[in-house]
Scaffold this motif. Structure first.
Motif, PDB file in Angstrom:
ATOM      1  N   THR A  85      42.143  28.702  52.662  1.00 18.11           N
ATOM      2  CA  THR A  85      43.242  28.885  51.722  1.00 18.11           C
ATOM      3  C   THR A  85      42.843  29.907  50.667  1.00 18.11           C
ATOM      4  OG1 THR A  85      42.494  26.948  50.468  1.00 18.11           O
ATOM      5  CG2 THR A  85      44.244  26.600  52.067  1.00 18.11           C
ATOM      6  N   TRP A  86      43.844  30.586  50.118  1.00 18.28           N
ATOM      7  CA  TRP A  86      43.630  31.662  49.154  1.00 18.28           C
ATOM      8  C   TRP A  86      44.821  31.687  48.214  1.00 18.28           C
ATOM      9  CZ3 TRP A  86      40.617  35.864  47.705  1.00 18.28           C
ATOM     10  CH2 TRP A  86      41.262  36.899  47.056  1.00 18.28           C
ATOM     11  N   MET A  87      44.565  31.835  46.932  1.00 17.27           N
ATOM     12  CA  MET A  87      45.647  31.989  45.963  1.00 17.27           C
ATOM     13  C   MET A  87      45.206  32.960  44.881  1.00 17.27           C
ATOM     14  SD  MET A  87      47.509  28.339  45.416  1.00 17.27           S
ATOM     15  CE  MET A  87      48.952  29.136  44.737  1.00 17.27           C
ATOM     16  N   GLU A  88      46.103  33.853  44.539  1.00 19.33           N
ATOM     17  CA  GLU A  88      45.875  34.758  43.418  1.00 19.33           C
ATOM     18  C   GLU A  88      46.636  34.219  42.222  1.00 19.33           C
ATOM     19  OE1 GLU A  88      45.853  39.049  43.939  1.00 19.33           O
ATOM     20  OE2 GLU A  88      46.266  38.678  46.059  1.00 19.33           O
ATOM     21  N   ASP A  89      46.030  34.290  41.071  1.00 21.16           N
ATOM     22  CA  ASP A  89      46.618  33.836  39.813  1.00 21.16           C
ATOM     23  C   ASP A  89      47.196  32.430  39.920  1.00 21.16           C
ATOM     24  OD1 ASP A  89      47.463  33.614  37.227  1.00 21.16           O
ATOM     25  OD2 ASP A  89      49.044  35.116  37.368  1.00 21.16           O
ATOM     26  N   PHE A  99      40.209  19.324  25.570  1.00 22.33           N
ATOM     27  CA  PHE A  99      41.636  19.493  25.325  1.00 22.33           C
ATOM     28  C   PHE A  99      42.244  20.254  26.500  1.00 22.33           C
ATOM     29  CE2 PHE A  99      39.334  22.956  23.337  1.00 22.33           C
ATOM     30  CZ  PHE A  99      39.993  24.079  23.805  1.00 22.33           C
ATOM     31  N   SER A 100      43.544  20.158  26.637  1.00 23.34           N
ATOM     32  CA  SER A 100      44.235  20.857  27.727  1.00 23.34           C
ATOM     33  C   SER A 100      44.333  22.332  27.391  1.00 23.34           C
ATOM     34  CB  SER A 100      45.640  20.290  27.922  1.00 23.34           C
ATOM     35  OG  SER A 100      45.569  18.940  28.323  1.00 23.34           O
ATOM     36  N   GLU A 101      43.994  23.179  28.372  1.00 21.75           N
ATOM     37  CA  GLU A 101      44.075  24.619  28.149  1.00 21.75           C
ATOM     38  C   GLU A 101      44.599  25.323  29.394  1.00 21.75           C
ATOM     39  OE1 GLU A 101      40.193  26.931  28.341  1.00 21.75           O
ATOM     40  OE2 GLU A 101      39.439  24.902  27.976  1.00 21.75           O
ATOM     41  N   GLU A 102      45.350  26.378  29.134  1.00 24.49           N
ATOM     42  CA  GLU A 102      45.858  27.222  30.206  1.00 24.49           C
ATOM     43  C   GLU A 102      44.685  27.989  30.821  1.00 24.49           C
ATOM     44  OE1 GLU A 102      48.687  31.191  30.650  1.00 24.49           O
ATOM     45  OE2 GLU A 102      48.494  30.224  28.703  1.00 24.49           O
ATOM     46  N   SER A 103      44.671  28.040  32.139  1.00 31.02           N
ATOM     47  CA  SER A 103      43.644  28.822  32.834  1.00 31.02           C
ATOM     48  C   SER A 103      44.273  29.450  34.073  1.00 31.02           C
ATOM     49  CB  SER A 103      42.452  27.939  33.224  1.00 31.02           C
ATOM     50  OG  SER A 103      42.865  26.946  34.135  1.00 31.02           O
ATOM     51  N   HIS A 104      43.666  30.541  34.519  1.00 30.54           N
ATOM     52  CA  HIS A 104      44.163  31.262  35.690  1.00 30.54           C
ATOM     53  C   HIS A 104      42.969  31.619  36.574  1.00 30.54           C
ATOM     54  CE1 HIS A 104      48.263  32.032  34.093  1.00 30.54           C
ATOM     55  NE2 HIS A 104      47.631  31.847  32.951  1.00 30.54           N
ATOM     56  N   PHE A 105      43.141  31.440  37.892  1.00 30.23           N
ATOM     57  CA  PHE A 105      42.057  31.694  38.833  1.00 30.23           C
ATOM     58  C   PHE A 105      42.588  32.375  40.087  1.00 30.23           C
ATOM     59  CE2 PHE A 105      40.955  27.908  36.446  1.00 30.23           C
ATOM     60  CZ  PHE A 105      39.647  28.164  36.060  1.00 30.23           C
ATOM     61  N   THR A 106      41.724  33.181  40.689  1.00 28.97           N
ATOM     62  CA  THR A 106      41.916  33.603  42.062  1.00 28.97           C
ATOM     63  C   THR A 106      40.882  32.809  42.840  1.00 28.97           C
ATOM     64  OG1 THR A 106      42.717  35.797  41.470  1.00 28.97           O
ATOM     65  CG2 THR A 106      41.768  35.544  43.680  1.00 28.97           C
ATOM     66  N   ILE A 107      41.351  32.085  43.864  1.00 34.10           N
ATOM     67  CA  ILE A 107      40.463  31.161  44.585  1.00 34.10           C
ATOM     68  C   ILE A 107      40.568  31.377  46.096  1.00 34.10           C
ATOM     69  CG2 ILE A 107      40.392  29.368  42.819  1.00 34.10           C
ATOM     70  CD1 ILE A 107      42.631  28.802  45.739  1.00 34.10           C
ATOM     71  N   ALA A 108      39.484  31.021  46.762  1.00 36.31           N
ATOM     72  CA  ALA A 108      39.472  30.986  48.227  1.00 36.31           C
ATOM     73  C   ALA A 108      38.655  29.766  48.623  1.00 36.31           C
ATOM     74  CB  ALA A 108      38.852  32.254  48.792  1.00 36.31           C
ATOM     75  N   TYR A 109      39.207  28.938  49.488  1.00 33.49           N
ATOM     76  CA  TYR A 109      38.529  27.738  49.975  1.00 33.49           C
ATOM     77  C   TYR A 109      38.382  27.843  51.486  1.00 33.49           C
ATOM     78  CZ  TYR A 109      40.087  25.876  45.442  1.00 33.49           C
ATOM     79  OH  TYR A 109      40.329  25.677  44.098  1.00 33.49           O
ATOM     80  N   SER A 110      37.133  27.657  51.956  1.00 35.43           N
ATOM     81  CA  SER A 110      36.840  27.795  53.379  1.00 35.43           C
ATOM     82  C   SER A 110      36.049  26.594  53.870  1.00 35.43           C
ATOM     83  CB  SER A 110      36.002  29.059  53.630  1.00 35.43           C
ATOM     84  OG  SER A 110      36.657  30.185  53.102  1.00 35.43           O
ATOM     85  N   THR A 132      41.664  34.208  33.469  1.00 32.47           N
ATOM     86  CA  THR A 132      42.446  33.756  32.318  1.00 32.47           C
ATOM     87  C   THR A 132      42.556  34.830  31.243  1.00 32.47           C
ATOM     88  OG1 THR A 132      41.745  31.481  32.751  1.00 32.47           O
ATOM     89  CG2 THR A 132      42.665  31.946  30.570  1.00 32.47           C
ATOM     90  N   GLU A 133      41.442  35.386  30.823  1.00 31.80           N
ATOM     91  CA  GLU A 133      41.471  36.390  29.749  1.00 31.80           C
ATOM     92  C   GLU A 133      42.333  37.589  30.138  1.00 31.80           C
ATOM     93  OE1 GLU A 133      37.553  37.451  28.438  1.00 31.80           O
ATOM     94  OE2 GLU A 133      37.059  35.386  27.910  1.00 31.80           O
ATOM     95  N   LYS A 134      42.232  38.027  31.373  1.00 29.43           N
ATOM     96  CA  LYS A 134      43.007  39.183  31.843  1.00 29.43           C
ATOM     97  C   LYS A 134      44.502  38.874  31.821  1.00 29.43           C
ATOM     98  CE  LYS A 134      43.650  41.891  36.095  1.00 29.43           C
ATOM     99  NZ  LYS A 134      44.883  41.405  36.682  1.00 29.43           N
ATOM    100  N   ARG A 139      49.737  39.714  29.226  1.00 32.27           N
ATOM    101  CA  ARG A 139      50.975  39.109  28.736  1.00 32.27           C
ATOM    102  C   ARG A 139      51.200  39.478  27.263  1.00 32.27           C
ATOM    103  NH1 ARG A 139      50.381  33.264  30.050  1.00 32.27           N
ATOM    104  NH2 ARG A 139      49.616  33.010  27.939  1.00 32.27           N
ATOM    105  N   ARG A 140      50.144  39.445  26.476  1.00 31.20           N
ATOM    106  CA  ARG A 140      50.261  39.758  25.049  1.00 31.20           C
ATOM    107  C   ARG A 140      50.517  41.245  24.806  1.00 31.20           C
ATOM    108  NH1 ARG A 140      45.753  35.411  22.840  1.00 31.20           N
ATOM    109  NH2 ARG A 140      47.090  33.606  23.255  1.00 31.20           N
ATOM    110  N   VAL A 141      49.933  42.097  25.618  1.00 31.33           N
ATOM    111  CA  VAL A 141      50.208  43.534  25.494  1.00 31.33           C
ATOM    112  C   VAL A 141      51.683  43.805  25.790  1.00 31.33           C
ATOM    113  CG1 VAL A 141      49.787  45.786  26.582  1.00 31.33           C
ATOM    114  CG2 VAL A 141      47.869  44.351  25.881  1.00 31.33           C
TER     115      VAL A 141
END
Length: 181
Positions: A85-89, A99-110, A132-134, A139-141
């Motif tokens: 499986t693979w997911m971008e963002d 605490f709960s925080e927004e995070s973003h990942f590109t992942i691959a599971y094999s 996440t930072e990117k 979004r802010r820009v």
């Protein structure tokens, strides 16, 4: 760990642990039906304060309980013989610093083959890239660009404030509260 002493591990598990520990890219290995976690130093920042006591050698469901309902099926697929499986963002709300925080990942599971496992698959390996930072910076820009353009077109101060508030109100993740005088 629940996996026992390393001298009792299968050759596949020993090889995978050596592989991920030597790698500088964030890697996480889930092993066995409980998805016992083993990860490298590069993955530790993703865990935040969960590292090491709430993560290393712990079941995936226990460590990442807040996102297991989302990520679990993505791991189950290759572990049960399906495709990688693979997911971008992939946006996740995680609790890694208390605490709960927004995070973003590109992942691959094999899947990780293991001849000694009942179905021939011993676990799943996760390749993880946190973006996440990117994502937040982009979004802010975009918000700042929109503000610069729309507010500059205003003919009066009141019109500029109304346009600014309208734009900011459309971005509650980045501007949860705004007040203009």
């Amino acid at each position: 760990t629940p996996l026992g002493h390393p001298s009792q591990w299968s050759p596949a598990l020993r090889m995978m642990v050596r592989f991920l520990l030597a790698n500088r890219f964030p890697l996480l290995l889930w092993w066995g039906p409980d998805y016992i976690q083993i990860y490298n130093d590069a993955y530790a920042p993703i865990l935040g304060t969960k590292h090491p006591h709430q993560a290393m050698g712990k079941p995936f469901r226990e460590c990442w309980h807040e996102v297991y309902h989302i990520v679990g099926p993505l791991v189950d697929t290759p572990f049960n013989g399906g495709p990688a499986t693979w997911m971008e963002d992939l946006e996740l709300i995680i609790q890694r610093h208390g605490f709960s925080e927004e995070s973003h990942f590109t992942i691959a599971y094999s899947a990780v083959p293991d001849e000694t496992a009942p179905r021939g698959i011993g676990g799943a390996i996760a390749t993880v890239h946190e973006i996440t930072e990117k994502v937040i910076a982009e979004r802010r820009v975009k918000i700042l660009s929109e503000l610069g353009t729309r507010v500059a077109e205003a003919k009066t101060g009141e019109q500029a404030c109304l346009r600014a508030i309208d734009i900011l109100s459309q971005h509650p993740k980045d501007v949860p509260f705004a007040l203009l005088y």
